[in-house]
Design an enzyme around this catalytic site. Structure first.
Site, PDB file in Angstrom:
ATOM      1  N   ARG A  76       0.898  -1.167   0.000  1.00 16.43           N
ATOM      2  CA  ARG A  76       0.000   0.000   0.000  1.00 16.43           C
ATOM      3  C   ARG A  76       0.933   1.213   0.000  1.00 16.43           C
ATOM      4  O   ARG A  76       1.786   1.331   0.870  1.00 16.43           O
ATOM      5  CB  ARG A  76      -0.890  -0.003   1.245  1.00 16.43           C
ATOM      6  CG  ARG A  76      -1.727  -1.293   1.387  1.00 16.43           C
ATOM      7  CD  ARG A  76      -2.778  -1.159   2.475  1.00 16.43           C
ATOM      8  NE  ARG A  76      -3.265  -2.457   2.948  1.00 16.43           N
ATOM      9  CZ  ARG A  76      -4.293  -3.118   2.423  1.00 16.43           C
ATOM     10  NH1 ARG A  76      -4.949  -2.633   1.405  1.00 16.43           N
ATOM     11  NH2 ARG A  76      -4.685  -4.280   2.943  1.00 16.43           N
ATOM     12  N   THR A 130      -9.555  -9.116  -4.591  1.00 15.54           N
ATOM     13  CA  THR A 130      -9.760  -8.910  -3.145  1.00 15.54           C
ATOM     14  C   THR A 130     -10.640 -10.027  -2.589  1.00 15.54           C
ATOM     15  O   THR A 130     -11.606 -10.432  -3.239  1.00 15.54           O
ATOM     16  CB  THR A 130     -10.420  -7.549  -2.840  1.00 15.54           C
ATOM     17  OG1 THR A 130     -10.864  -7.547  -1.468  1.00 15.54           O
ATOM     18  CG2 THR A 130     -11.630  -7.248  -3.713  1.00 15.54           C
ATOM     19  N   ARG A 176     -13.683  -6.049   5.729  1.00 18.65           N
ATOM     20  CA  ARG A 176     -13.811  -4.608   6.037  1.00 18.65           C
ATOM     21  C   ARG A 176     -15.265  -4.282   6.339  1.00 18.65           C
ATOM     22  O   ARG A 176     -15.805  -4.798   7.284  1.00 18.65           O
ATOM     23  CB  ARG A 176     -13.317  -3.751   4.873  1.00 18.65           C
ATOM     24  CG  ARG A 176     -11.822  -3.645   4.795  1.00 18.65           C
ATOM     25  CD  ARG A 176     -11.428  -2.657   3.727  1.00 18.65           C
ATOM     26  NE  ARG A 176     -10.106  -2.939   3.235  1.00 18.65           N
ATOM     27  CZ  ARG A 176      -8.998  -2.436   3.755  1.00 18.65           C
ATOM     28  NH1 ARG A 176      -9.059  -1.641   4.792  1.00 18.65           N
ATOM     29  NH2 ARG A 176      -7.823  -2.757   3.246  1.00 18.65           N
TER      30      ARG A 176
END
Ligand code: F6P
Length: 327
Positions: A76, A130, A176
């Site tokens: 990231r 993902t 998430r």
């Protein structure tokens, strides 16, 4: 097909997901089949800025379809969030004569791709990589099915000990703010409930669950919880139950990063291969700023702005299946 694209850069970014390697393989080989050169960019946008770029040939991607993780590594990048960082990245693209990018990653990675594409007028195609299955405009994402199977297998093991000790388990999974992993693994593992961010009940999900007597006919039970702040997480829920219902013998398992590892399932390998080939096809058709998605088993192009919009609805039918099958 008429396209000016002679070479592409390929990177993986954000949280890794099983099937990313299968996607890297498919993009590379589809490009080379169309006489397009491929540059592998290591460590996502970070490597684009620091020029970690290597040309890939067909054998650069041999023997990886079965491997979890990503051979391109992932990161990231804070620097890519600044204009200065993106300018450095663009210079490296020019240095290597790269005409377009293929970005494999989640919503953060595709958001970055959209900004970069607009700033420097570069064609970019994204692949949804993902485990969260939180991107809009696609039924599923690369890595989601493998993670779901990993959770299901872990739940089967937890069930053994939950049953022996007649305990109530709260099992926290990733995602998430998206409840798909929790909801579908609850169905697949035969759990009693899933506490997910998309559902808001008048009281709260835990209170309603207990008041509905979800343990009426059972001596042991498992409740899946999405890691999100909205659900409060498994530890917090378990603490509340311990205080309010001391008769329950409560335990918590947080599955963590093991959900991101492992050899991809057949479904993820096939999905990644289809999407990888479609990414090159999209570039040949002069598509740009789109994510490859899958809807009713057909490949679709989803504009980045649509893909990253956080409006993926949770399926009411799946919620009902869990409710009915867990009585
Ligand atoms: O987006 C994928 C994901 O695994 C989420 O489910 C999770 O919240 C996050 O990444 C964890 O990120 P990291 O590996 O950086 O801790």
């Amino acid at each position: 097909m008429d396209s000016n694209i002679k070479s592409i850069g390929l990177l993986t970014s954000g949280g890794d997901a099983p099937g990313m390697n299968a996607a890297i393989r498919a993009v590379t080989r589809a490009a080379i089949s169309n006489d397009i050169r491929v540059f592998g960019i290591y460590r996502g946008y970070k490597g684009l800025i620091s020029n970690e770029i290597v040309e890939f040939k067909t054998n650069s991607v041999s023997n990886i379809i079965q491997q979890g993780g990503t051979i391109l590594k992932s990161a990231r990048s804070e620097e890519f969030m600044s204009e200065e960082g993106r300018k450095k990245a663009y210079k490296n693209i020019q240095k290597h004569g790269i005409d377009a990018l293929v970005v494999i990653g989640g919503d953060g990675s595709l958001t970055g791709a959209g900004i970069f594409a607009n700033e420097f007028n570069i064609p970019i195609v994204g692949l949804p990589g993902t485990i969260d299955n939180d991107l809009s405009g696609t039924d599923t994402t690369i890595g989601y099915d493998t993670a779901l199977n990993t959770i299901m297998q872990s739940m089967d093991k937890i069930r053994d000990t939950a049953t022996s000790h007649e305990r109530l388990f709260f099992v926290e999974v990733m995602g998430r703010n998206c409840g798909y992993l929790a909801l579908n693994s609850a169905i697949a593992a035969g759990a009693e409930a899933a506490i997910i961010p998309e559902i808001s009940t008048k009281k709260d999900q835990l209170t309603e669950l207990i008041e509905q007597g979800f343990r009426k006919y059972k001596s042991s039970s498992m409740v899946l919880v999405t890691e999100s702040k909205i659900t409060g997480g498994a530890i917090n829920l378990a603490e509340r139950v311990k205080k309010q219902y001391p008769q329950y013998d409560v335990r918590v398992t947080i599955l963590g990063h093991l959900q991101r590892g492992g050899s991809p399932t057949a479904q993820d390998r096939i999905l990644a291969s289809r999407m990888g080939v479609a990414a090159i096809q999209a570039l040949l058709e002069n598509q740009r700023n789109v994510m490859i998605g899958i809807k009713e088993n057909e490949i679709v192009y989803v504009p980045f702005v649509r893909a990253i919009k956080k409006d993926k609805e949770i399926s009411k039918e799946l919620l009902e299946v869990l409710r009915v099958t867990s009585i």
